[in-house]
Write an enzyme that holds these catalytic residues in place. Structure first.
Site, PDB file in Angstrom:
ATOM      1  N   ILE A  27     -12.555  -2.840   5.804  1.00 16.83           N
ATOM      2  CA  ILE A  27     -12.241  -1.819   6.800  1.00 16.83           C
ATOM      3  C   ILE A  27     -10.809  -1.342   6.636  1.00 16.83           C
ATOM      4  O   ILE A  27     -10.519  -0.157   6.611  1.00 16.83           O
ATOM      5  CB  ILE A  27     -12.432  -2.378   8.232  1.00 16.83           C
ATOM      6  N   ASP A 170       2.620  -6.090  18.908  1.00 18.05           N
ATOM      7  CA  ASP A 170       2.441  -4.877  18.101  1.00 18.05           C
ATOM      8  C   ASP A 170       1.514  -3.919  18.841  1.00 18.05           C
ATOM      9  O   ASP A 170       0.517  -3.460  18.314  1.00 18.05           O
ATOM     10  CB  ASP A 170       1.851  -5.258  16.731  1.00 18.05           C
TER      11      ASP A 170
END
Lengths: 278, 217
Positions: A27, A170
């Protein structure tokens, strides 16, 4: 199996070499690891496998320790969030010595893509009306209700995560997924039934690779700051609205929010790094 | 799976093709004490994962444990005597092996049992890509076990009523009090706020799977 897909650039982790009904699909690739889509137990259950391959440039003993530590801490943080009801993928299996973490596959797409698509449509319709199309999104127009609701859901999800003692490290709109509502989970208010559905769905926070357990207001403020900056650079037209909505929903979800938001003002002034050494 | 069989055979995803998982469910078992005794005596003919059905909520929970157990067996890092005891331990969210046998495994008082057998067939000159699988201990000694021989063995020695391995039948046997205690679901307040029973079951199963996956982490 691996040999089936010619496009496979990287050697698969051993676990994915074993047969499955459909070949694993790469992915995305990050700096530290790779994410595959595959299946867990049965062909009908999709899963995501995060693999941190050995880094040949590191000393093998150090490499093994770092990989192990990172896989385990990601798994722990995901599990803690899941248990506390923060919407994150469920951990299915881990093998820290082999460097992989298998988790629930989250349907839908990243929030970032949805917002960009939405902004693009808005621009197109404004231009069709003869306006420039880059007006700031104020959130006051009726059509903006979807976006306002989405931003509020983001604020609530982040607030919930901070409340249970996890900081993400993040936070970006790419690390949040918009999962189509499951039965019984749609909010009774705050979502627009008649809209185009582009911004509909449950927020699921993903990628806990840099997450840690912390209840320091400084860490939380930095989390919000990173999200704010990421949002401003990917969707500048909605920045103002974002800040307002995020803060108000964050406050509703998290009691200690006012202290964090106060800290956030300091962080905005000086940037993410507290010390000037790093 | 043939319809006449009491065994459900599953080829798990991302498990070497040499390994197959065979599962039977028996209700109202009358000779649990005898089966338990065979286990304690380490009778090799009774090398099964004998699971007390009360602690199981879904088929995925069982398959998940089998997946983990086979993985560590293939990796050569088992910490219990064999892949079947490893399955029982894999059901536990903590590292206490003896406790996991008591909680998840058969006891002399068990009434309903889930019986899992992992069969390892030696590699038949297929591709050489997967790393060589060590032949299992139970394959070395005796004539090769097959699903048929296992089924016959179970029907001869388990005095109970076979039922299919489905979420429906497993759900009827679940002892939620024990499940909630063992998987520490009692303190999870948001679970109890879910109104839709199907959603609630799904969320509980997810927390159970996550608890199992996090064992020792």
């Amino acid at each position: 199996m691996a040999a089936d897909s010619g496009a496979q650039q990287f050697p698969l982790p051993a676990i994915l070499e074993y047969p499955s009904s459909t070949p694993p699909e790469l992915i995305t690739q990050g700096a530290e690891g790779r994410l595959y889509k595959s299946t867990y137990l049965l062909p009908s259950i999709p899963c995501a496998l995060k693999y941190r391959p050995p880094k040949p440039w590191r000393h093998p003993v150090l490499d093994a320790r770092l990989t192990r530590h990172r896989i385990l801490s990601e798994a722990r943080n995901l599990a803690k969030c899941r248990r506390e009801g923060v919407p994150v993928p469920t951990v299915y299996a881990t093998d820290e010595s082999a460097g992989w973490l298998m988790m629930e596959w989250v349907a839908g797409g990243p929030v970032r893509a949805a917002i960009n698509e939405w902004l693009q449509r808005r621009r197109d319709s404004e231009q069709a009306e003869g306006r420039s199309g880059d007006a700031i999104v104020e959130g006051t127009r009726e059509e903006d209700a979807d976006l306002v609701a989405l931003l509020r859901r983001i604020g609530a999800a982040v607030g919930h995560m901070h409340k249970v003692g996890i900081v993400h490290g993040d936070l970006t709109t790419s690390n949040m997924m918009l999962r189509p509502w499951e039965k019984g989970k749609e909010p009774t208010n705050g979502h627009n039934v008649e809209g185009d559905g582009l911004l509909e769905g449950e927020i699921v926070i993903i990628d806990f690779g840099l997450a840690s357990q912390s209840s320091s207001d400084e860490d939380r403020a930095v989390d919000l700051y990173v999200l704010e900056r990421a949002f401003a650079s990917t969707h500048p037209r909605a920045e103002k609205l974002f800040t307002a909505m995020l803060e108000s929903a964050y406050k509703d979800a998290f009691k200690q929010a006012p202290i964090v938001l106060k800290k956030l003002e300091d962080v905005r002034m000086r940037g993410r790094k507290r010390s000037m050494l790093g | 799976m043939s319809t006449s069989s009491i065994l459900e055979t599953v080829q798990l995803e991302h498990i070497p093709s040499t390994h197959s998982v065979h599962i039977a469910v028996f209700r109202d078992v009358e000779n649990a004490a005898f089966l338990h005794q065979q286990l304690l005596a380490r009778n090799p003919d009774f090398e099964y994962a004998l699971i007390d059905a009360g602690v199981i909520t879904s088929s995925l929970q069982v398959l998940s444990a089998a997946f983990r157990a086979i993985n560590v067996q293939v990796a050569g890092t088992m910490r219990t005597p064999n892949v079947h005891s490893e399955i029982v331990w894999s059901l536990s969210p903590n590292n206490n092996i003896a406790e996991s046998y008591r909680r998840y495994g058969i006891t002399p008082e068990s009434r309903d049992l889930i019986i899992v057998k992992v069969l390892v067939t030696p590699l038949v000159s297929s591709s050489s890509s997967p790393p060589a699988v060590e032949t299992d201990s139970d394959a070395s000694a005796k004539p090769l076990l097959t699903p048929q021989t296992i089924e016959e063995h179970l029907l001869t020695h388990v005095k109970g009523r076979p039922v299919p391995f489905t979420d429906l039948t497993l759900g009827e046997l679940t002892d939620w009090g024990r499940v909630r205690k063992y998987y520490k679901l009692n303190g999870v307040s948001w679970l109890d706020k879910i109104k839709d029973p199907a959603t609630k079951d799904k969320e509980m199963n997810m927390l159970i799977m996550s608890g199992m996956a996090l064992r020792g982490v």
